[in-house]
Design a protein around this motif. Sequence first.
Motif, short mmCIF file in Angstrom:
data_model
loop_
_atom_site.label_atom_id
_atom_site.label_comp_id
_atom_site.label_asym_id
_atom_site.label_seq_id
_atom_site.Cartn_x
_atom_site.Cartn_y
_atom_site.Cartn_z
N ASP A 94 37.37 26.48 37.05
CA ASP A 94 36.92 26.25 36.04
C ASP A 94 36.24 27.17 34.99
OD1 ASP A 94 38.27 23.52 36.09
OD2 ASP A 94 36.20 22.78 36.65
N ALA A 95 35.41 27.86 35.69
CA ALA A 95 34.69 29.25 35.00
C ALA A 95 35.59 30.23 34.67
CB ALA A 95 33.29 29.55 35.95
N TYR A 96 36.61 30.22 35.59
CA TYR A 96 37.44 31.57 35.39
C TYR A 96 38.25 31.10 34.24
CZ TYR A 96 41.62 34.10 35.94
OH TYR A 96 42.71 35.07 35.71
N CYS A 97 38.72 29.89 34.10
CA CYS A 97 39.57 29.40 32.93
C CYS A 97 38.67 29.63 31.50
CB CYS A 97 40.02 28.01 33.03
SG CYS A 97 41.17 27.92 34.46
N ARG A 98 37.55 29.16 31.64
CA ARG A 98 36.69 29.54 30.30
C ARG A 98 36.54 30.80 29.87
NH1 ARG A 98 33.85 25.30 32.92
NH2 ARG A 98 32.02 27.00 33.70
N TYR A 99 36.30 31.62 31.05
CA TYR A 99 36.20 33.06 30.82
C TYR A 99 37.21 33.81 30.28
CZ TYR A 99 34.95 38.05 31.85
OH TYR A 99 34.89 39.41 31.84
N GLN A 100 38.45 33.48 30.59
CA GLN A 100 39.45 34.01 30.27
C GLN A 100 40.00 33.72 28.65
OE1 GLN A 100 40.12 36.80 31.60
NE2 GLN A 100 41.92 36.64 32.98
N ILE A 101 39.97 32.27 28.65
CA ILE A 101 40.33 31.74 27.48
C ILE A 101 39.45 32.20 26.11
CG2 ILE A 101 40.38 29.48 25.96
CD1 ILE A 101 41.25 28.21 28.41
N GLY A 102 37.92 32.41 26.40
CA GLY A 102 36.98 32.89 25.64
C GLY A 102 37.18 34.32 25.14
N ARG A 103 38.03 34.83 26.09
CA ARG A 103 38.30 36.46 25.80
C ARG A 103 39.69 36.73 25.64
NH1 ARG A 103 33.87 35.38 28.61
NH2 ARG A 103 32.09 36.88 28.56
N GLU A 109 41.38 37.27 23.08
CA GLU A 109 41.67 38.47 22.17
C GLU A 109 41.07 39.82 22.55
OE1 GLU A 109 43.77 37.76 19.60
OE2 GLU A 109 43.76 35.74 20.21
N GLU A 110 40.48 39.80 23.76
CA GLU A 110 39.91 40.95 24.17
C GLU A 110 40.98 41.80 25.05
OE1 GLU A 110 35.96 40.57 26.28
OE2 GLU A 110 35.11 39.38 24.72
N ILE A 111 41.34 42.87 24.76
CA ILE A 111 42.41 43.59 25.35
C ILE A 111 42.14 44.25 26.86
CG2 ILE A 111 44.00 45.56 25.42
CD1 ILE A 111 44.60 43.11 23.27
N LEU A 112 42.68 44.03 27.84
CA LEU A 112 42.39 44.36 29.30
C LEU A 112 42.59 45.98 29.35
CD1 LEU A 112 44.27 41.34 30.87
CD2 LEU A 112 41.61 41.95 31.06
N GLU A 113 41.80 46.52 30.20
CA GLU A 113 42.16 47.81 30.65
C GLU A 113 43.34 48.06 31.55
OE1 GLU A 113 40.72 50.73 28.85
OE2 GLU A 113 39.69 49.16 27.74
N PRO A 114 43.86 49.09 31.55
CA PRO A 114 45.00 49.50 32.39
C PRO A 114 44.48 49.41 33.84
CG PRO A 114 45.21 50.98 30.64
CD PRO A 114 43.79 50.22 30.42
N ARG A 157 45.86 35.99 27.61
CA ARG A 157 45.17 37.26 27.74
C ARG A 157 45.92 38.58 28.12
NH1 ARG A 157 39.35 39.03 30.15
NH2 ARG A 157 39.05 40.86 28.93
N VAL A 158 46.74 38.17 29.12
CA VAL A 158 47.46 39.27 29.95
C VAL A 158 48.65 39.46 28.90
CG1 VAL A 158 48.82 39.61 31.89
CG2 VAL A 158 46.85 38.35 32.08
N LEU A 159 49.45 38.48 28.29
CA LEU A 159 50.43 38.97 27.59
C LEU A 159 50.20 39.62 26.01
CD1 LEU A 159 52.83 35.62 28.11
CD2 LEU A 159 53.12 38.26 28.97
N SER A 180 47.39 41.67 26.05
CA SER A 180 47.22 42.87 26.22
C SER A 180 48.43 43.65 26.46
CB SER A 180 46.57 42.83 27.50
OG SER A 180 45.05 42.26 27.62
N ALA A 181 49.52 43.16 27.32
CA ALA A 181 50.83 43.96 27.25
C ALA A 181 51.19 44.37 25.82
CB ALA A 181 51.76 42.86 27.86
N ARG A 182 51.33 43.26 24.91
CA ARG A 182 51.76 43.76 23.60
C ARG A 182 50.91 44.74 23.02
NH1 ARG A 182 51.46 38.90 21.64
NH2 ARG A 182 49.65 39.08 20.67
N HIS A 183 49.76 44.69 23.06
CA HIS A 183 48.76 45.46 22.52
C HIS A 183 49.07 46.99 23.15
CE1 HIS A 183 45.05 47.38 21.09
NE2 HIS A 183 44.98 48.22 22.50
N HIS A 184 49.36 47.20 24.21
CA HIS A 184 49.71 48.45 24.94
C HIS A 184 50.94 48.83 24.74
CE1 HIS A 184 45.63 49.04 27.02
NE2 HIS A 184 45.67 47.77 27.36
N GLY A 185 51.87 47.96 24.15
CA GLY A 185 53.09 48.57 23.76
C GLY A 185 54.14 48.42 24.97
N LEU A 186 53.82 47.38 25.72
CA LEU A 186 54.83 47.11 26.94
C LEU A 186 55.80 46.13 26.63
CD1 LEU A 186 52.00 47.10 29.84
CD2 LEU A 186 53.48 49.05 29.09
#
Length: 304
Positions: free
Chosen positions: A36-45, A47-52, A90-92, A94-100
Amino acid sequence: MSKTPAPRVSLVVAISSRALFDLDASHRIFETEGVDAYCRYQIGREEEILEPGVAFPLVKKLLALNAQLGERGKVEIILLSRNSSDTGLRVLNSARHHGLDISRAAFAGGSSPYRYVAAFGAHLFLSTDPNDVRLALEAGCAAATILPRAASPAPAADDGPLRIAFDGDAVIFSDEAERIFRNEGLEAFNATESRAAREPLSAGPLKGFLIAVHQIQALFPAQDPPLRTALITSRGAPSHERVVRTLREWNIRIDEALFLGGLPKGVFLKAFAADIFFDDQEVHCDAARLHVATGHVPHGVANG
């Protein structure tokens, strides 16, 4: 009379979200605070782009081949994740942001996604989860565990050809010869391989992936291609002959072959500038990841 067009060649690689992006912080939350904490963390972020992550440079170079392949072939990356679709957003993003260019994905909602490797027709599955990789291998799919970065890894070159390096026994080939070496020693190994020099080795778990890579290679000119392969093996003379003849029998082109006769592989991988190296033995993988991205193939006698 119209000429029938040649069939399009494809190379499909499935990859986990943690291999593609740096998800260490969110994974720690999952391990210490729960789902549950993991889900809240990911949903809350989301729009934050993941690093490679470790395999990001490899994926970027694989997808870059499409611009040169045109209608002759295609390289596709499939995202396979234990996330739910909610947390996977968030993963998808980030993929779009990085041009993948990643259009296909499976979010398994906490289950192992290995079941979808074959369904997507993937030639290789890369994951940071050793259990998922073992399950994929047991199901007959080529798979490798992407190891964490070493403390000071050599940076992958953004330009230049994509370079993929393979160990031989228990990776491209079966572990039949490795078993003799471990049970009877080097002298018996060399004697057996010399006698069997004209008998092709059986296939290992990554043979199919190598074939798919070779078919993509064949679409490019032999001179200065954007994709190069290497066999980097502890074998030396006289056991090299069976390997050469096996690849010839399979009609597979390997650009470079290094028969090291027991020398450490790391410096040679650095010299080849590999974007990824696959080996079945953890000791070789630990040394290799000091220099290049490394995939452990937990197959054969070395993995009990």
